[in-house]
Every structure is written in C-alpha cells, then in structure tokens.
Design an enzyme around this catalytic site. Structure first.
Site, PDB file in Angstrom:
ATOM      1  N   GLY A   1       2.579  -3.389   3.849  1.00  0.00           N
ATOM      2  CA  GLY A   1       3.382  -4.592   4.016  1.00  0.00           C
ATOM      3  C   GLY A   1       2.556  -5.846   4.200  1.00  0.00           C
ATOM      4  O   GLY A   1       1.351  -5.877   3.905  1.00  0.00           O
ATOM      5  N   GLU A   2       3.215  -6.876   4.688  1.00  0.00           N
ATOM      6  CA  GLU A   2       2.566  -8.147   4.991  1.00  0.00           C
ATOM      7  C   GLU A   2       3.217  -8.757   6.222  1.00  0.00           C
ATOM      8  O   GLU A   2       4.447  -8.809   6.314  1.00  0.00           O
ATOM      9  CB  GLU A   2       2.700  -9.142   3.824  1.00  0.00           C
TER      10      GLU A   2
ATOM     11  N   ASP B   1      -4.258  -9.028   8.161  1.00  0.00           N
ATOM     12  CA  ASP B   1      -3.097  -8.964   9.040  1.00  0.00           C
ATOM     13  C   ASP B   1      -2.985  -7.597   9.701  1.00  0.00           C
ATOM     14  O   ASP B   1      -2.351  -7.458  10.750  1.00  0.00           O
ATOM     15  CB  ASP B   1      -1.812  -9.301   8.273  1.00  0.00           C
TER      16      ASP B   1
ATOM     17  N   CYS C   1       0.842  -1.186   0.000  1.00  0.00           N
ATOM     18  CA  CYS C   1       0.000   0.000   0.000  1.00  0.00           C
ATOM     19  C   CYS C   1       0.881   1.242   0.000  1.00  0.00           C
ATOM     20  O   CYS C   1       2.106   1.167   0.004  1.00  0.00           O
ATOM     21  CB  CYS C   1      -0.900   0.005   1.241  1.00  0.00           C
TER      22      CYS C   1
ATOM     23  N   ARG D   1      -4.888   1.635  -0.670  1.00  0.00           N
ATOM     24  CA  ARG D   1      -4.880   0.206  -0.415  1.00  0.00           C
ATOM     25  C   ARG D   1      -4.729  -0.632  -1.684  1.00  0.00           C
ATOM     26  O   ARG D   1      -5.438  -0.431  -2.659  1.00  0.00           O
ATOM     27  CB  ARG D   1      -6.179  -0.222   0.285  1.00  0.00           C
ATOM     28  N   LEU D   2      -3.783  -1.569  -1.626  1.00  0.00           N
ATOM     29  CA  LEU D   2      -3.688  -2.661  -2.583  1.00  0.00           C
ATOM     30  C   LEU D   2      -4.145  -3.905  -1.835  1.00  0.00           C
ATOM     31  O   LEU D   2      -3.422  -4.431  -0.985  1.00  0.00           O
ATOM     32  CB  LEU D   2      -2.247  -2.819  -3.082  1.00  0.00           C
ATOM     33  N   ALA D   3      -5.340  -4.372  -2.113  1.00  0.00           N
ATOM     34  CA  ALA D   3      -5.964  -5.440  -1.325  1.00  0.00           C
ATOM     35  C   ALA D   3      -5.346  -6.791  -1.673  1.00  0.00           C
ATOM     36  O   ALA D   3      -5.432  -7.251  -2.819  1.00  0.00           O
ATOM     37  CB  ALA D   3      -7.469  -5.461  -1.573  1.00  0.00           C
ATOM     38  N   ILE D   4      -4.741  -7.432  -0.671  1.00  0.00           N
ATOM     39  CA  ILE D   4      -4.085  -8.726  -0.846  1.00  0.00           C
ATOM     40  C   ILE D   4      -4.685  -9.774   0.096  1.00  0.00           C
ATOM     41  O   ILE D   4      -4.932 -10.900  -0.299  1.00  0.00           O
ATOM     42  CB  ILE D   4      -2.566  -8.615  -0.576  1.00  0.00           C
TER      43      ILE D   4
END
Length: 649
Positions: free
Chosen positions: A99-100, A123, A2, A72-75
């Site tokens: 991040g993740e 997360d 993101c 937001r980049l939805a993962i």
C-alpha cells in the site's frame, strides 16, 4: 504496491516451506523489483528472528513457527533501504506491507520530534515507528491504502490491518493451529492444508444477484477476507485470533452548509487528495475514460502540475472501442484538448479478448459480473508497457455521489416517503427530460401512478433480466439465506433516507468493494499501482454529511461534483448525462465472439448443479433475438471458466 504473504503454525512451519515460497512466487507480478522473507521462532520461552533474506531465498536452519514474505514494487525510496520484510532497531517489530501511506511525510516529522530516527525514506518504516509509538491505534492516524502484518516479538502477536475503504486486499485462512494470509486468494491455495472447496452460497448470490462482495466470505468456503476498516490480531503463543473494527464512518449530516459552500469544500478536499496521492519517487500517470470522475482527477492533477511547472510530464491512458455501446472517444479527446496532455490509447480487439480471457479469470481469483473489466485490463497493460508504475483513477465517486441512473429510484422513493411531492414531480420531469424513459422502478401509490403516466412519453428501456434458469435445488437451499439481500437491508440513516442508505451499502458493503478488487487484480497483474483520490476518508465522510439534494439535483447525478468542478472540467464533460466508464461492447460480444463459449458453458456437466440447461438455452436465445442487455450469459461463462482455472469442476 506489493504482494504480501505469511505462514504461522504453532507446531512449526518447516514442513510447509516449499508451499510458503510458492505462495510468494505465484504473485511475483505484484512486486518484480525485490523479494524478501523472514522466519521467526515464537514460543513461551523465546520470541526471536531466525533468518531474514532479501533478494534470495535462504531457508531457516532451525525450526520456525512464523514466516513473512514480500514481493516489492518500489514506489517510494527505491533503494534497498525500503526492502521488506523490514524492522526498526531495538523494537522487536517486523512488517510485510502492501500500500501507500500518503501522509507519511507529516507522520515522519511528528515521530522525529518524538525521538525516532529513520534509515530510509520509505513510508514502510514510518508505519513501524508509528506502531512502536501508538500501538494498534496507529492506523487511525494513517491517510492511505494498506494491508499489512506486523510481527510484535515483545507481545508475541501478529497484528494485521486493512485500510478504511478496502482498497488493498488481505485474505486469510485459519484453523486454530495454522494461520496463513496473502494479498490474493490464489496464494492460499498453494497450501495443502487449505481446503479447495467452492462456496455454493457465494455462487448462488453471484448467479441470482450478480453479487460478489457483501461480507467476509469468498467463493472458497475456508478462505476469508479481512474487511475494510478492520484489524486482526493472532496470538502467536496459542493460535487464537481476534478481529476488531477500528473505523466506522462519521455519518452525521451537516444541516447548516449551503450548496455553494459544499461545492467549494468538495473541490478543496478532492484537490488535497490528488496532491497527496501524487507523492511518489516514480512517474504518476492517470486513467481517463472520458467520464466525470476520471476527467476530474486528470484535470486536478494538471492543476497541481501547473503549480510546479511540470505539466509536460502528464500522461493519460484510455481504451477505445468503435462500437457505439462502448465508444467514449469524443469525451476523452475533449479533456485532452483542454489540458494538452500526452494521451495514450489502447484499441482492444475481439481477438485480444479471447487471448486474455482465461488469464483475466484466473487473475481475478473470483468470478466477476460483466466484461467491462477487460477495458480496464487493457488500460493497465498499456500503462505498464509505457513504463509507468503509478496511476490515479476515479473509482468511488459513483457509489457515494449517486452516479448510477438506477439510484433515481431511491431518491424518488425518499422524496415520496417524506411527502415532498412538488420536489418529486419536479425532479422526475427533469430526470425524464435528460435521461428518457425511466430505467428504474417508480414509487407506489398515487404518486407512482402519476409518474408512470408521465413516463409513457419517453423511449423504451433496453434492459432485460430473468433468473428462471437457476437450478431449483440451489435456489431452494439459499434463497432464504442470502447474505447479499441482508446487506441491502442495512439502513444506518433510518427508514426515510432511502438514497443515503443505498449509497452507504454501495460504498461500504458491496459495489465499491467489488470494483476495488477488480482494480487491484488488473493493475497488479501488470505491476502497476492504482491510487483512488475520491476515497480519501476525509472526502468520503464529507460527502456522506451532505443532504441528498446536493447529490441528485435538477435531474443530474453527482451535482455537487459537477458544480464544484466548474472552471476546471470542460463544460462538455461537466454537463454530460450518459455514463459508460471503461466500457466494452458486451451486448455484441454475447451474440458473436463469446457465443460458442457461452453455449459450451450452458451445456457443460460442471454447470448442472447451478443452472438448468434448457431454460438457460431458451433465455439466451431470447436475448440473441432481441436488443436487450442482460449480463447473465457472461456470469454463466465466467463461473464455468473460473471452475476450470482453479480445477474445481
């Protein structure tokens, strides 16, 4: 992945709201799936949320002192429940996060047992609950990549953190009254109060040493990066700021492990890292250059997918140039034949380079050392056009496993200093038989004389390097103040461990940090999340616990990786010696398609404070007339284009 943004002013931010919104919008490519803001009032009388909006902009109707922004980049958890800025009930905590956290499932289970409840599967919410339970020490429990800021209204602080290895970026400006942060430098340049001034020392380091990462400084004098493994806390009552290191790698050597055990453990740790990093609610692809590192990731990923009978969904992404200096197609095809994946290729042309040149320079925020970044750029473009949002990549292995041929110099010197002469001669002969004439400096003394005599039977080196063209005033001002040179003097393993010290510098201080910035900007330019399994901190610390002879052995680099991957990697890949990665035909480009632009840069008035025109012209002509490779002309051009992109001339 993101884009994050934040603005704090102890005296109020309402006069800068337009600039704040621009700082979010300028990185819309980092998060095209959603948009959110949150505004707060924090003073000695109260600390509260004023306004939060998702998917639309709503300006605060009251005076605010703090704002968080998010693209937001939805993962993971693709629903609106994963939208940010996010809070958890009754805790007075808000977060904007990029991040993740790969072990979020295990942490979530632990927190459920402690009485926490969750309304999402993200997360992000796990981070907030972990902070609520463990405070600032929560980051020590995370296995992942992150850059985030948490507003703690109970304590009237802004808690910021960056992951252990620095995969995700965090830039900031602070003047004691105001604090602004963002994922990229260009976000901060939207604020009128942030000075837009070049850092001339950074320019010197770049031109002299091709160095761009070696500490907290950037190419802008007033903008800094939060370094990897650090937390930063801003007091929202008085504007003070405090940084703290939460992570220093465990560098204790394991003297009892055997070579076979090391290979098996390496394979286990890397396999586990790939398993964790396949966690996603969208498709995960993989980059494939044909080298050891990306091929290892692709093959291990294939093994993981075999276990769940989903190998039919695996896609790889590669770039290919016909020019011999950048042609890796036979190695890519060997991997693809071995595991039967859906291979996707991009074939960049010289016209593509020119069409994308200015955008890439702007996208990167700061100058970069060579055109190799363009191959990676076009790969991520292909990934995005193929509808894939997440890829695994092989970044990091070269730095910690001694993957660069130039690192033999440090190994030879280490063997000489330890008086291990038989091993030194043996390794040199093995090296020379595999690699040809040494392209590295040899140790001094009688041993060096012997090695130099041995080297005469091998072919010529193809590299040249000169810095006689650097402006004398610039050199005089900074040659004794080089932060990069100082970073190369960091020796955590002591004076007799030349190779291990160099690997530490490459991994934790300079080279890897540069490559991670390239990867972040190039992937996010196309709304793609790049994950790097080699940089799981458990694997990194294990590798640094191994003796040098497990990394360089029998003339091969990355030997423990090669042997640990036996039976998984095709033998043609496992035993290959040459290394290109995502390479470009730079030597050809300098002499052809880029020549007019390089000449323009040399002759430009803007470059006069940094290079001497006549000397640069002469040296450039020498390179054109020879077959030698030197990236200096690219650095001249890149600096020139960067100044133009950010209106710094």
């Amino acid at each position: 992945m993101c884009g994050i943004s934040g603005l704090f002013n102890i005296n109020g931010i309402n006069g800068n709201l337009l600039e704040f919104r621009r700082s979010i919008d300028v990185v819309s490519y980092r998060g095209p799936d959603d948009y959110g803001t949150a505004y707060f009032q924090v003073n000695s009388d109260e600390a509260r949320l004023i306004e939060r909006s998702i998917g639309q902009e709503m300006a605060p109707q009251q005076q605010a002192t703090l704002a968080l922004g998010h693209r937001r980049l939805a993962i993971i958890d693709l629903s609106r429940n994963g939208a940010q800025p996010m809070t958890i009930k009754d805790q007075g905590l808000w977060i904007t996060y990029n991040g993740e956290i790969y072990n979020y499932i295990e942490l979530r289970e632990e927190l459920l047992k402690l009485g926490y409840s969750f309304r999402s599967q993200s997360d992000t919410e796990v981070i907030l609950a972990a902070y609520a339970e463990w405070g600032e020490e929560c980051v020590e429990r995370f296995n992942g990549i992150w850059a985030f800021a948490i507003v703690d209204l109970r304590r009237s602080i802004l808690f910021c953190s960056r992951d252990r290895l620095g995969v995700k970026p965090f830039h900031y400006y602070s003047d004691g009254e105001r604090f602004v942060f963002g994922s990229e430098i260009k976000q901060l340049l939207n604020y009128s109060f942030v000075p837009k001034k070049m850092n001339e020392r950074a320019i010197y380091e770049y031109l002299m040493y091709s160095a761009v990462e070696y500490g907290e400084e950037t190419f802008f004098t007033s903008i800094f990066k939060l370094q990897q493994g650090q937390n930063l806390v801003v007091n929202l009552l008085n504007g003070s700021m405090e940084k703290a290191v939460y992570y220093s790698p465990d560098l204790k050597k394991n003297s009892s492990i055997t070579y076979v055990e090391a290979g098996n453990e390496f394979r286990r740790l890397l396999s586990n890292s790939v398993r964790l990093q396949l966690r996603s609610d969208v498709e995960v692809g993989s980059c494939l250059s044909g080298g050891l590192d990306s091929s290892s990731i692709v093959c291990l990923m294939n093994r993981q997918l075999q276990d769940i009978q989903k190998t039919n969904i695996q896609r790889t992404f590669s770039s290919h140039f016909e020019d011999e200096e950048a042609n890796e197609i036979k190695y890519m095809q060997e991997v693809i034949r071995a595991i039967q994946v859906d291979a996707n290729y991009v074939f960049p042309t010289e016209a593509d380079l020119l069409d994308n040149l200015h955008r890439v320079v702007w996208q990167q925020d700061e100058p970069f050392g060579s055109t190799s970044i363009f191959a990676q750029w076009f790969v991520f473009k292909l990934v995005s056009e193929s509808g894939v949002k997440v890829v695994l990549d092989g970044q990091g292995a070269d730095e910690m496993l001694a993957g660069y041929v130039g690192l033999f110099h440090y190994y030879f010197t280490q063997l000489k200093n330890r008086k291990r002469y038989p091993t030194l001669i043996y390794e040199f002969i093995k090296y020379a038989n595999l690699h040809g004439r040494p392209q590295v400096p040899l140790p001094g003394g009688i041993t060096g004389i012997i090695l130099r005599k041995l080297s005469n039977q091998f072919g010529p080196s193809g590299f040249a390097h000169s810095t006689d063209w650097i402006n004398k005033d610039l050199s005089h001002q900074f040659k004794d103040k080089s932060a990069y040179i100082k970073s190369t003097e960091v020796n955590p393993f002591g004076t007799l461990n030349d190779l291990e010290n160099k690997l530490y510098q490459l991994t934790f201080i300079n080279n890897l940090q540069t490559l991670l910035r390239h990867e972040d900007r190039s992937s996010m330019a196309f709304s793609v999340e790049a994950r790097v399994p080699f940089l799981d901190h458990h694997l990194v610390e294990f590798v640094f616990s191994l003796p040098s002879e497990f990394k360089i052995r029998d003339g091969y680099t990355k030997r423990v990786l090669r042997d640990g991957m036996a039976g998984i990697l095709p033998e043609m890949i496992r035993q290959r010696v040459g290394k290109l990665g995502f390479a470009t035909p730079e030597r050809k480009w300098q002499r052809t398609i880029l020549k007019p632009l390089i000449t323009q840069a040399i002759n430009s008035e803007q470059m006069q404070p940094f290079i001497m025109q006549s000397q640069a012209t002469e040296y450039y002509q020498q390179l054109i007339n020879s077959e030698a490779t030197d990236f200096s002309p690219w650095r001249w051009l890149n600096l020139f284009l960067w100044m133009d992109a950010y209106d710094l001339a």
